[in-house]
Scaffold this motif. Structure first.
Motif, PDB file in Angstrom:
ATOM      1  N   UNK A   1      16.890  -8.073  19.731  1.00 27.18           N
ATOM      2  CA  UNK A   1      16.609  -7.245  18.560  1.00 27.18           C
ATOM      3  C   UNK A   1      15.611  -7.988  17.686  1.00 27.18           C
ATOM      4  N   UNK A   2      14.512  -7.336  17.344  1.00 31.14           N
ATOM      5  CA  UNK A   2      13.478  -7.941  16.516  1.00 31.14           C
ATOM      6  C   UNK A   2      13.576  -7.524  15.053  1.00 31.14           C
ATOM      7  N   UNK A   3      14.051  -6.297  14.824  1.00 30.04           N
ATOM      8  CA  UNK A   3      14.077  -5.792  13.458  1.00 30.04           C
ATOM      9  C   UNK A   3      15.298  -4.917  13.255  1.00 30.04           C
ATOM     10  N   UNK A   4      15.906  -5.084  12.095  1.00 25.98           N
ATOM     11  CA  UNK A   4      17.032  -4.240  11.700  1.00 25.98           C
ATOM     12  C   UNK A   4      16.890  -4.011  10.193  1.00 25.98           C
ATOM     13  N   UNK A   5      16.618  -2.767   9.811  1.00 25.92           N
ATOM     14  CA  UNK A   5      16.413  -2.483   8.396  1.00 25.92           C
ATOM     15  C   UNK A   5      16.904  -1.086   8.061  1.00 25.92           C
ATOM     16  N   UNK A   6      17.027  -0.818   6.780  1.00 22.49           N
ATOM     17  CA  UNK A   6      17.400   0.502   6.289  1.00 22.49           C
ATOM     18  C   UNK A   6      16.298   0.970   5.351  1.00 22.49           C
ATOM     19  N   UNK A   7      15.756   2.151   5.616  1.00 28.43           N
ATOM     20  CA  UNK A   7      14.668   2.687   4.809  1.00 28.43           C
ATOM     21  C   UNK A   7      15.205   3.242   3.493  1.00 28.43           C
ATOM     22  N   UNK A   8      14.297   3.616   2.629  1.00 29.45           N
ATOM     23  CA  UNK A   8      14.682   4.167   1.328  1.00 29.45           C
ATOM     24  C   UNK A   8      15.441   5.484   1.473  1.00 29.45           C
ATOM     25  N   UNK A   9      15.245   6.157   2.592  1.00 29.81           N
ATOM     26  CA  UNK A   9      15.980   7.388   2.851  1.00 29.81           C
ATOM     27  C   UNK A   9      17.283   7.150   3.585  1.00 29.81           C
ATOM     28  N   UNK A  10      17.758   5.896   3.613  1.00 27.55           N
ATOM     29  CA  UNK A  10      19.012   5.503   4.261  1.00 27.55           C
ATOM     30  C   UNK A  10      18.994   5.775   5.757  1.00 27.55           C
ATOM     31  N   UNK A  11      17.882   5.426   6.386  1.00 28.99           N
ATOM     32  CA  UNK A  11      17.729   5.527   7.832  1.00 28.99           C
ATOM     33  C   UNK A  11      17.796   4.120   8.426  1.00 28.99           C
ATOM     34  N   UNK A  12      18.777   3.879   9.282  1.00 32.34           N
ATOM     35  CA  UNK A  12      18.889   2.597   9.955  1.00 32.34           C
ATOM     36  C   UNK A  12      17.871   2.546  11.087  1.00 32.34           C
ATOM     37  N   UNK A  13      17.022   1.509  11.070  1.00 33.71           N
ATOM     38  CA  UNK A  13      15.997   1.336  12.094  1.00 33.71           C
ATOM     39  C   UNK A  13      16.270   0.040  12.835  1.00 33.71           C
ATOM     40  N   UNK A  14      16.413   0.137  14.153  1.00 30.90           N
ATOM     41  CA  UNK A  14      16.674  -1.026  15.001  1.00 30.90           C
ATOM     42  C   UNK A  14      15.646  -1.025  16.122  1.00 30.90           C
ATOM     43  N   UNK A  15      14.897  -2.108  16.257  1.00 30.36           N
ATOM     44  CA  UNK A  15      13.895  -2.186  17.320  1.00 30.36           C
ATOM     45  C   UNK A  15      14.038  -3.495  18.073  1.00 30.36           C
ATOM     46  N   UNK A  16      13.595  -3.487  19.318  1.00 27.62           N
ATOM     47  CA  UNK A  16      13.678  -4.685  20.158  1.00 27.62           C
ATOM     48  C   UNK A  16      13.153  -4.386  21.537  1.00 27.62           C
ATOM     49  N   UNK A  17      13.631  -5.129  22.526  1.00 24.34           N
ATOM     50  CA  UNK A  17      13.184  -4.909  23.890  1.00 24.34           C
ATOM     51  C   UNK A  17      14.294  -5.240  24.873  1.00 24.34           C
ATOM     52  N   UNK A  18      14.158  -4.707  26.080  1.00 27.59           N
ATOM     53  CA  UNK A  18      15.159  -4.949  27.118  1.00 27.59           C
ATOM     54  C   UNK A  18      14.510  -4.853  28.489  1.00 27.59           C
ATOM     55  N   UNK A  19      14.956  -5.709  29.402  1.00 23.62           N
ATOM     56  CA  UNK A  19      14.543  -5.689  30.802  1.00 23.62           C
ATOM     57  C   UNK A  19      15.742  -6.026  31.671  1.00 23.62           C
ATOM     58  N   UNK A  20      15.715  -5.569  32.920  1.00 26.26           N
ATOM     59  CA  UNK A  20      16.720  -6.018  33.867  1.00 26.26           C
ATOM     60  C   UNK A  20      16.557  -7.498  34.139  1.00 26.26           C
ATOM     61  N   UNK A  21      17.596  -8.128  34.690  1.00 29.43           N
ATOM     62  CA  UNK A  21      17.543  -9.567  34.952  1.00 29.43           C
ATOM     63  C   UNK A  21      16.407  -9.931  35.904  1.00 29.43           C
TER      64      UNK A  21
END
Length: 298
Positions: free
Chosen positions: A198-218
Motif C-alpha cells: 500500500x502506497x497511499x491511504x487517505x480520506x478526501x474532503x468528501x469523506x472518501x477513503x482512497x487506498x492505492x498500491x500494487x500487487x503481483x503473484x509470487x
C-alpha cells in the motif's frame, strides 16, 4: 514515434465520438505496433455496432458512457442516443471483444436517472453482461443528482461486487487527512503466493477513503483481482494501473500493469483503522492486513 520517448497511455475521448472516425482501428493498431507497452483506452457512448467498430482489434480499456436504464431518462443526457444500442454494445464487447479488454460502464448520476431501482437494475445488467466494472459518478453539475451527493453517496445501493462509486474529478481535490500503515501491526509485502504493498491511504474532503498500491503473484504474474474490506465496506478491483517503478524493480514482473486504486465512500462513518485485503490468483488466494494510523485531531 521517437523510440526514446515512453508513452504510458493513449486515451481516445473528448467532445465527440471516437468510434465515428473512419480509421479508428488503424489508429489503435498503429500505436500498438510502434509502442506495444502503451495502454490504450477509448471512451464511447456505445451507440455503434461493436463488431463493426472494434471487433477484432485489441484495445486495453473500453469505457461506455451510459447514464440510465430507461430510454426516457437516458435521452435527456445523451441527445438522440439509443439506450438499446449502448447496452448491446457493452454486451457485445464482452461476447466478441478481446478477453483481456477491460470494459467499464460509466453511469453519471443526474436528477432523474438516480432512482434506487434504476441503480439496482444497472447492476443486474452489468452482472448479466459480465462487465469488469460499473462506475457510478456523483457530480456537482447543474443537473446533478439531489438524492446522492458528496455527503450521501455512501447510501447508493450496492448489489454487485463490480460496482464502484466515485465523485467527479473536480470534487476530489484535496485531502481531509492522510494516514499511514503501521508495519508492526500489518501483514503486507511479499507473501507465499503474492506480493501486495500500500502506497497511499487517505480520506478526501468528501469523506472518501482512497487506498492505492500494487500487487503481483509470487512469480511476477498479474493477479486476477484484489478485494478490500474497510469496516462494513467491501470492494473488488483489478490491477490495471501502470506502475513502471515496480516493473523496473522486479525482474520477474510480467509488466507494469500491477497498480490498484480503491475509492470507498465512508458517508457518516469514521475512518477505519484496519483494512483486510485478499489477492486472488488463478489457483491461489492470499490474505493481507493493514493497520492504519490517522493523525490525531488538532
Amino acid at each position: 514515434m521517437r523510440s526514446d520517448i515512453a508513452v504510458d497511455e493513449v486515451h481516445y475521448l473528448g467532445w465527440g465520438e471516437p468510434l465515428l472516425h473512419p480509421n479508428f482501428r488503424d489508429l489503435v493498431e498503429t500505436v500498438r505496433a510502434l509502442s506495444p507497452g502503451t495502454i490504450q483506452e477509448v471512451t464511447t457512448t456505445g451507440n455503434a455496432d461493436f463488431r463493426a467498430s472494434l471487433g477484432g482489434t485489441y484495445i486495453d480499456r473500453v469505457v461506455v458512457s451510459c447514464d440510465g436504464v430507461r430510454q426516457e431518462e437516458y435521452q435527456k443526457y445523451r441527445i438522440n442516443g439509443s439506450l438499446e444500442e449502448a447496452l448491446r454494445f457493452m454486451r457485445d464487447a464482452k461476447l466478441h471483444g478481446h478477453p483481456d479488454t477491460f470494459v467499464e460502464w460509466k453511469y453519471i448520476l443526474f436528477d432523474g436517472n438516480d432512482h434506487p431501482d434504476d441503480l439496482i437494475r444497472a447492476q443486474v445488467l452489468a452482472d448479466e453482461f459480465g462487465l469488469d466494472s460499473l462506475l457510478f459518478i456523483v457530480t456537482n453539475s447543474k443537473t446533478r443528482s439531489l438524492r446522492y451527493t458528496n455527503d450521501t453517496m455512501a447510501e447508493i445501493p450496492i448489489r454487485s461486487r463490480r460496482t464502484k462509486i466515485s465523485p467527479a474529478a473536480a470534487m476530489m481535490i484535496g485531502s481531509r487527512v492522510s494516514g499511514h500503515v503501521d508495519p508492526a501491526r500489518s501483514q503486507l509485502g511479499d507473501r507465499e503466493n503474492a506480493s501486495l504493498y500500500i502506497d497511499e491511504c487517505r480520506v478526501t474532503r468528501g469523506n472518501m477513503l482512497t487506498v492505492s498500491g500494487w500487487s503481483l503473484g509470487a512469480d511476477g504474474s498479474y493477479v486476477d483481482e484484489v478485494e478490500l474490506i474497510a469496516g462494513s465496506h467491501r470492494q473488488v478491483t483489478q490491477t490495471h494501473d501502470l506502475r513502471h517503478d515496480v516493473a523496473a524493480a522486479r525482474s520477474n514482473a510480467q509488466g507494469a500493469r500491477c497498480g490498484f486504486l480503491f475509492r470507498v465512500p465512508l458517508g457518516g462513518q469514521s475512518m477505519p483503522d484496519a483494512l483486510a485485503l485478499t489477492v486472488r490468483l488463478r489457483n491461489h488466494t492470499q490474505d493481507f492486513s493493514a493497520a492504519v494510523q490517522w493523525p490525531a485531531a488538532g
